[in-house]
Design an enzyme around this catalytic site. Structure first.
Site, PDB file in Angstrom:
ATOM      1  N   THR A 168     -33.150  -3.343 -86.296  1.00 51.37           N
ATOM      2  CA  THR A 168     -33.050  -4.664 -85.672  1.00 51.37           C
ATOM      3  C   THR A 168     -31.598  -5.073 -85.728  1.00 51.37           C
ATOM      4  O   THR A 168     -30.927  -4.759 -86.716  1.00 51.37           O
ATOM      5  CB  THR A 168     -33.862  -5.674 -86.520  1.00 51.37           C
ATOM      6  OG1 THR A 168     -35.233  -5.323 -86.408  1.00 51.37           O
ATOM      7  CG2 THR A 168     -33.660  -7.106 -86.083  1.00 51.37           C
ATOM      8  N   THR A 186     -35.116  -7.310 -81.576  1.00 49.14           N
ATOM      9  CA  THR A 186     -35.606  -5.962 -81.885  1.00 49.14           C
ATOM     10  C   THR A 186     -36.730  -5.543 -80.942  1.00 49.14           C
ATOM     11  O   THR A 186     -37.352  -6.395 -80.296  1.00 49.14           O
ATOM     12  CB  THR A 186     -36.160  -5.933 -83.336  1.00 49.14           C
ATOM     13  OG1 THR A 186     -36.420  -4.578 -83.722  1.00 49.14           O
ATOM     14  CG2 THR A 186     -37.459  -6.707 -83.470  1.00 49.14           C
ATOM     15  N   VAL A 197     -46.517  -7.663 -84.350  1.00 45.82           N
ATOM     16  CA  VAL A 197     -45.259  -8.410 -84.410  1.00 45.82           C
ATOM     17  C   VAL A 197     -44.732  -8.305 -85.841  1.00 45.82           C
ATOM     18  O   VAL A 197     -45.478  -8.510 -86.799  1.00 45.82           O
ATOM     19  CB  VAL A 197     -45.476  -9.892 -84.036  1.00 45.82           C
ATOM     20  CG1 VAL A 197     -44.215 -10.704 -84.257  1.00 45.82           C
ATOM     21  CG2 VAL A 197     -45.932 -10.004 -82.582  1.00 45.82           C
ATOM     22  N   GLY A 198     -43.477  -7.992 -85.984  1.00 46.42           N
ATOM     23  CA  GLY A 198     -42.877  -7.878 -87.311  1.00 46.42           C
ATOM     24  C   GLY A 198     -42.228  -9.193 -87.742  1.00 46.42           C
ATOM     25  O   GLY A 198     -42.582 -10.273 -87.276  1.00 46.42           O
ATOM     26  N   ASP A 199     -41.272  -9.072 -88.622  1.00 52.40           N
ATOM     27  CA  ASP A 199     -40.593 -10.253 -89.163  1.00 52.40           C
ATOM     28  C   ASP A 199     -39.572 -10.859 -88.206  1.00 52.40           C
ATOM     29  O   ASP A 199     -39.226 -12.038 -88.316  1.00 52.40           O
ATOM     30  CB  ASP A 199     -39.838  -9.867 -90.438  1.00 52.40           C
ATOM     31  CG  ASP A 199     -38.781  -8.800 -90.136  1.00 52.40           C
ATOM     32  OD1 ASP A 199     -39.169  -7.727 -89.611  1.00 52.40           O
ATOM     33  OD2 ASP A 199     -37.592  -9.046 -90.378  1.00 52.40           O
ATOM     34  N   GLY A 220     -35.764  -3.843 -91.506  1.00 53.01           N
ATOM     35  CA  GLY A 220     -36.653  -3.016 -92.319  1.00 53.01           C
ATOM     36  C   GLY A 220     -38.099  -3.258 -91.921  1.00 53.01           C
ATOM     37  O   GLY A 220     -38.371  -3.819 -90.862  1.00 53.01           O
ATOM     38  N   GLY A 222     -41.156  -4.919 -91.230  1.00 48.73           N
ATOM     39  CA  GLY A 222     -41.405  -6.345 -91.045  1.00 48.73           C
ATOM     40  C   GLY A 222     -42.529  -6.882 -91.904  1.00 48.73           C
ATOM     41  O   GLY A 222     -42.460  -8.013 -92.405  1.00 48.73           O
TER      42      GLY A 222
HETATM   43  N1  ASP Z   1     -37.878  -5.587 -88.916  1.00 49.63           N
HETATM   44  C1  ASP Z   1     -38.252  -4.870 -87.725  1.00 49.63           C
HETATM   45  C2  ASP Z   1     -39.742  -4.977 -87.531  1.00 49.63           C
HETATM   46  O1  ASP Z   1     -40.482  -4.812 -88.485  1.00 49.63           O
HETATM   47  C3  ASP Z   1     -37.849  -3.440 -87.734  1.00 49.63           C
HETATM   48  C4  ASP Z   1     -36.526  -3.130 -88.389  1.00 49.63           C
HETATM   49  O2  ASP Z   1     -35.682  -3.970 -88.521  1.00 49.63           O
HETATM   50  O3  ASP Z   1     -36.329  -1.980 -88.793  1.00 49.63           O
HETATM   51  O4  ASP Z   1     -40.176  -5.178 -86.424  1.00 49.63           O
END
Ligand code: ASP
Length: 312
Positions: A168, A186, A197-199, A220, A222
């Site tokens: 991201t 991202t 949906v992630g963070d 990372g 999410g």
């Molecule tokens: N945080 C992002 C998600 O989980 C992925 C990432 O940053 O690696 O969608």
């Protein structure tokens, strides 16, 4: 008058930092600078796995993007999630912030709003990207490759994460007037379940910005970042007097402890933070190999974050 500064996740964050710093030098507001920086990364189609068009689609082959923005002066914020056919989700998130009474629009609703705001619908797929998606789809992987996937003890199906299928860009800026602004954008995890949906578009998880505390952002897995409210956690540590470095390390410890409670090691998260005085911090959990770009004046550096193991 503050010394402008921008920090951004991963080596591609250098592009974001360089773009943002040019605007900050001209006296532009932090949020405008961070957004321009994030959009420069969205526009870089050489990034194959994680931000903007050209990234890895979901399990059904659809590329859906997530983004959010936050203005440290007023706590104004906006976000979009799971939005398809829109090339600049961070700019759309800003419109949500400015033109609606809401914070988060998702899926078809976000697309409808984008059309209403004059964003073009664009097709992110090429013959080449469809071929690549078909050939590398995890459902096609041989059993031995599947055996190596991380085992999740929390009963959820294993989240297939490797170093090539996510990332991201999170961009945090401090402008000459001493205001903070942040943007996170991202495509999430490659081959994610449709609708996942992630963070990154979640205010308080992937991003939090408050002039009275500081700015924090994440990258990372999410799910692990959401579970601990990562970016808000860091902002609250800053408010309580911790340095950005201390706050990021504490967030990693909390993520490790949270994943440890579910029998999952290590947590795979990374954080960065910037306080209103221009102090910077970053930390990541083990085996994350997190690098971040820092711009001050006309200098941009790529730094490696400190790793925090489960024993810390
Ligand atoms: N945080 C992002 C998600 O989980 C992925 C990432 O940053 O690696 O969608």
């Amino acid at each position: 008058m503050a010394e402008p500064i921008t920090i951004a996740t991963w080596p591609f964050g250098r592009t974001a930092v360089e773009t943002a710093m040019k605007l900050l030098a001209k006296g532009e507001p932090a949020l405008d600078a961070a957004l321009a920086g994030a959009q420069a990364v969205e526009d870089d189609t050489s990034i194959r796995n994680s931000v903007g068009f050209g990234s890895l689609p979901d399990r059904l082959g659809r590329l859906t993007l997530d983004a959010c923005v936050m203005d440290g002066r007023t706590l104004a914020c906006g976000a979009v999630a799971c939005v398809e056919h829109i090339k600049h989700p961070a700019a759309l998130a800003r419109r949500v912030m400015e033109k609606t009474p809401h914070v988060l629009l998702v899926g078809e609703g976000a697309k409808w709003f984008a059309l209403q705001q004059g964003f073009p619908l664009e097709v992110p797929y090429t013959a080449e990207s469809i071929k690549e998606w078909l050939e590398s789809h995890p459902d096609k992987k041989k059993p031995d490759a599947k055996d190596k996937a991380p085992v999740r003890a929390d009963g959820a199906s294993s989240i297939n994460v490797d170093e090539f299928n996510h990332d991201t860009v999170t961009v945090l800026s401090l402008d000459k007037k001493g205001h903070l602004g942040g943007v996170c954008t991202t495509s999430g995890l490659g081959y994610k379940l449709p609708g996942r949906v992630g963070d990154s578009p979640i205010i308080g998880a992937g991003l939090y910005v408050d002039d009275l505390a500081g700015a924090a952002g994440a990258t990372g897995v999410g799910e692990e970042i959401i579970r601990i409210g990562g970016s808000l956690f860091i902002a609250e540590q800053l408010r309580a007097g911790k340095s950005p470095q201390e706050a990021c390390e504490l967030a990693c410890k909390r993520a490790n402890a949270a994943s440890g409670r579910r029998g999952v090691h290590p947590a795979r998260v990374a954080f960065l933070a910037l306080d209103p005085k221009g102090n910077v911090g970053a930390a990541c959990t083990e085996k994350t190999g997190f690098k971040y770009a820092v711009g001050r004046g006309d200098k941009v550096e790529l730094l490696t974050a400190k790793e925090i193991g489960p024993q810390a």
